[in-house]
Design a protein around this motif. Structure first.
Motif, PDB file in Angstrom:
ATOM      1  N   ILE A   1      24.917  -1.883 -11.373  1.00 51.56           N
ATOM      2  CA  ILE A   1      24.153  -0.741 -11.879  1.00 51.56           C
ATOM      3  C   ILE A   1      23.006  -0.423 -10.926  1.00 51.56           C
ATOM      4  N   GLY A   2      22.385  -1.465 -10.380  1.00 53.44           N
ATOM      5  CA  GLY A   2      21.324  -1.257  -9.389  1.00 53.44           C
ATOM      6  C   GLY A   2      21.812  -0.479  -8.181  1.00 53.44           C
ATOM      7  N   MET A   3      23.017  -0.807  -7.698  1.00 50.19           N
ATOM      8  CA  MET A   3      23.581  -0.074  -6.557  1.00 50.19           C
ATOM      9  C   MET A   3      23.857   1.381  -6.919  1.00 50.19           C
ATOM     10  N   MET A   4      24.327   1.604  -8.137  1.00 50.38           N
ATOM     11  CA  MET A   4      24.571   2.983  -8.577  1.00 50.38           C
ATOM     12  C   MET A   4      23.265   3.760  -8.647  1.00 50.38           C
ATOM     13  N   LEU A   5      22.217   3.116  -9.149  1.00 51.34           N
ATOM     14  CA  LEU A   5      20.907   3.778  -9.217  1.00 51.34           C
ATOM     15  C   LEU A   5      20.358   4.039  -7.815  1.00 51.34           C
ATOM     16  N   LEU A   6      20.516   3.079  -6.905  1.00 49.33           N
ATOM     17  CA  LEU A   6      20.093   3.291  -5.522  1.00 49.33           C
ATOM     18  C   LEU A   6      20.803   4.497  -4.920  1.00 49.33           C
ATOM     19  N   THR A   7      22.107   4.593  -5.150  1.00 53.58           N
ATOM     20  CA  THR A   7      22.882   5.719  -4.629  1.00 53.58           C
ATOM     21  C   THR A   7      22.377   7.036  -5.207  1.00 53.58           C
ATOM     22  N   ALA A   8      22.042   7.043  -6.483  1.00 50.68           N
ATOM     23  CA  ALA A   8      21.514   8.248  -7.128  1.00 50.68           C
ATOM     24  C   ALA A   8      20.153   8.627  -6.538  1.00 50.68           C
ATOM     25  N   VAL A   9      19.292   7.646  -6.294  1.00 51.83           N
ATOM     26  CA  VAL A   9      17.967   7.920  -5.721  1.00 51.83           C
ATOM     27  C   VAL A   9      18.109   8.503  -4.317  1.00 51.83           C
TER      28      VAL A   9
ATOM     29  N   ASN B   1      18.376  14.703   8.135  1.00 53.08           N
ATOM     30  CA  ASN B   1      19.764  14.239   8.013  1.00 53.08           C
ATOM     31  C   ASN B   1      19.887  12.741   7.711  1.00 53.08           C
ATOM     32  N   GLN B   2      18.837  11.957   7.975  1.00 55.85           N
ATOM     33  CA  GLN B   2      18.911  10.504   7.779  1.00 55.85           C
ATOM     34  C   GLN B   2      19.319  10.106   6.358  1.00 55.85           C
ATOM     35  N   PRO B   3      18.748  10.699   5.308  1.00 52.76           N
ATOM     36  CA  PRO B   3      19.200  10.325   3.962  1.00 52.76           C
ATOM     37  C   PRO B   3      20.685  10.634   3.730  1.00 52.76           C
ATOM     38  N   ALA B   4      21.193  11.695   4.335  1.00 51.63           N
ATOM     39  CA  ALA B   4      22.620  12.016   4.205  1.00 51.63           C
ATOM     40  C   ALA B   4      23.465  10.946   4.884  1.00 51.63           C
ATOM     41  N   ASN B   5      23.000  10.483   6.028  1.00 49.80           N
ATOM     42  CA  ASN B   5      23.710   9.406   6.721  1.00 49.80           C
ATOM     43  C   ASN B   5      23.696   8.134   5.876  1.00 49.80           C
ATOM     44  N   ASN B   6      22.557   7.862   5.242  1.00 52.27           N
ATOM     45  CA  ASN B   6      22.467   6.687   4.385  1.00 52.27           C
ATOM     46  C   ASN B   6      23.365   6.839   3.163  1.00 52.27           C
ATOM     47  N   PHE B   7      23.409   8.033   2.604  1.00 52.50           N
ATOM     48  CA  PHE B   7      24.276   8.276   1.448  1.00 52.50           C
ATOM     49  C   PHE B   7      25.732   7.967   1.804  1.00 52.50           C
TER      50      PHE B   7
ATOM     51  N   LEU C   1      22.136  -6.260  -3.409  1.00 53.43           N
ATOM     52  CA  LEU C   1      21.363  -5.099  -3.852  1.00 53.43           C
ATOM     53  C   LEU C   1      20.030  -5.010  -3.112  1.00 53.43           C
ATOM     54  N   VAL C   2      19.296  -6.090  -3.044  1.00 51.69           N
ATOM     55  CA  VAL C   2      17.977  -6.082  -2.386  1.00 51.69           C
ATOM     56  C   VAL C   2      18.120  -5.725  -0.907  1.00 51.69           C
ATOM     57  N   LEU C   3      19.104  -6.299  -0.245  1.00 55.44           N
ATOM     58  CA  LEU C   3      19.318  -5.994   1.172  1.00 55.44           C
ATOM     59  C   LEU C   3      19.733  -4.541   1.372  1.00 55.44           C
ATOM     60  N   ARG C   4      20.525  -3.998   0.463  1.00 52.54           N
ATOM     61  CA  ARG C   4      20.917  -2.587   0.573  1.00 52.54           C
ATOM     62  C   ARG C   4      19.738  -1.660   0.270  1.00 52.54           C
ATOM     63  N   ILE C   5      18.855  -2.065  -0.625  1.00 54.30           N
ATOM     64  CA  ILE C   5      17.641  -1.278  -0.865  1.00 54.30           C
ATOM     65  C   ILE C   5      16.809  -1.256   0.418  1.00 54.30           C
ATOM     66  N   GLY C   6      16.667  -2.412   1.054  1.00 60.59           N
ATOM     67  CA  GLY C   6      15.936  -2.465   2.328  1.00 60.59           C
ATOM     68  C   GLY C   6      16.586  -1.582   3.373  1.00 60.59           C
ATOM     69  N   HIS C   7      17.899  -1.659   3.486  1.00 62.10           N
ATOM     70  CA  HIS C   7      18.640  -0.834   4.441  1.00 62.10           C
ATOM     71  C   HIS C   7      18.402   0.649   4.175  1.00 62.10           C
ATOM     72  N   SER C   8      18.498   1.048   2.913  1.00 65.98           N
ATOM     73  CA  SER C   8      18.308   2.460   2.562  1.00 65.98           C
ATOM     74  C   SER C   8      16.873   2.909   2.834  1.00 65.98           C
ATOM     75  N   PHE C   9      15.910   2.069   2.489  1.00 66.52           N
ATOM     76  CA  PHE C   9      14.501   2.431   2.731  1.00 66.52           C
ATOM     77  C   PHE C   9      14.268   2.672   4.217  1.00 66.52           C
TER      78      PHE C   9
ATOM     79  N   TYR D   1      21.690  -4.446   7.093  1.00 67.89           N
ATOM     80  CA  TYR D   1      23.127  -4.177   6.993  1.00 67.89           C
ATOM     81  C   TYR D   1      23.934  -5.458   7.191  1.00 67.89           C
ATOM     82  N   LEU D   2      23.613  -6.190   8.246  1.00 63.70           N
ATOM     83  CA  LEU D   2      24.340  -7.413   8.551  1.00 63.70           C
ATOM     84  C   LEU D   2      24.167  -8.440   7.436  1.00 63.70           C
ATOM     85  N   GLY D   3      22.949  -8.603   6.959  1.00 63.84           N
ATOM     86  CA  GLY D   3      22.696  -9.542   5.865  1.00 63.84           C
ATOM     87  C   GLY D   3      23.493  -9.197   4.624  1.00 63.84           C
ATOM     88  N   SER D   4      23.482  -7.920   4.252  1.00 61.81           N
ATOM     89  CA  SER D   4      24.231  -7.512   3.055  1.00 61.81           C
ATOM     90  C   SER D   4      25.736  -7.695   3.262  1.00 61.81           C
ATOM     91  N   SER D   5      26.204  -7.466   4.470  1.00 63.91           N
ATOM     92  CA  SER D   5      27.633  -7.632   4.770  1.00 63.91           C
ATOM     93  C   SER D   5      28.039  -9.096   4.659  1.00 63.91           C
TER      94      SER D   5
END
Length: 142
Positions: free
Chosen positions: A12-20, A58-64, A99-107, A122-126
């Motif tokens: 759910i956290g990942m879904m919320l991150l994607t929505a943000v 464009n950066q947020p679109a790339n992150n999306f 989730l935390v690593l992907r939040i960091g990546h997105s930020f 990215y590498l850590g989350s992978s």
């Protein structure tokens, strides 16, 4: 036995991150287009959009787009873990770490975009994701 629903928290956290990120992308793009009086026909394709808007917009679109790649595998493995009643402390902590690593990546990706730091997230989350998959696969097969 651990509460099976706990694996759904990072999902759910990942879904919320994607929505943000989607909302941020939309707000940034629409405000830029409005401020610069860009006609919709000038940004009708993704290629035109990239050409008309600066990289910072464009950066947020790339992150999306990134949030619709490896996280899809995270959703799949989480659902498999949930459906097989395999949830344990490892999977919950790994899911939260992902989730935390992907939040960091997105930020980083949506703001100052330091490539080295973004890649570290990215590498850590992978690695966390592949560890979840490897462990689940081994426990199911053996």
């Amino acid at each position: 036995m651990m509460n099976n629903e706990l694996i759904l928290m990072p999902v759910i956290g990942m879904m919320l991150l994607t929505a943000v990120v989607w909302l941020y992308m939309l707000a940034l793009r629409l405000s830029y287009i409005a401020r610069h009086h860009i006609d919709g026909s000038q940004v009708a394709s993704p290629e035109q959009l990239r050409e008309q808007l600066p990289e910072v917009v464009n950066q947020p679109a790339n992150n999306f787009k990134n949030l619709c790649e490896l996280p899809i595998i995270f959703y799949a493995i989480s659902i498999m873990i949930y459906a097989s009643y395999s949830v344990d402390t490892f999977y919950v902590k790994a899911g939260l770490m992902f989730l935390v690593l992907r939040i960091g990546h997105s930020f980083v990706h949506c703001t100052f975009n330091h490539v080295g730091l973004r890649f570290a997230f990215y590498l850590g989350s992978s690695v966390v994701l592949w560890a979840m998959i490897a462990r689940f696969s081994l426990l199911q097969l053996f």
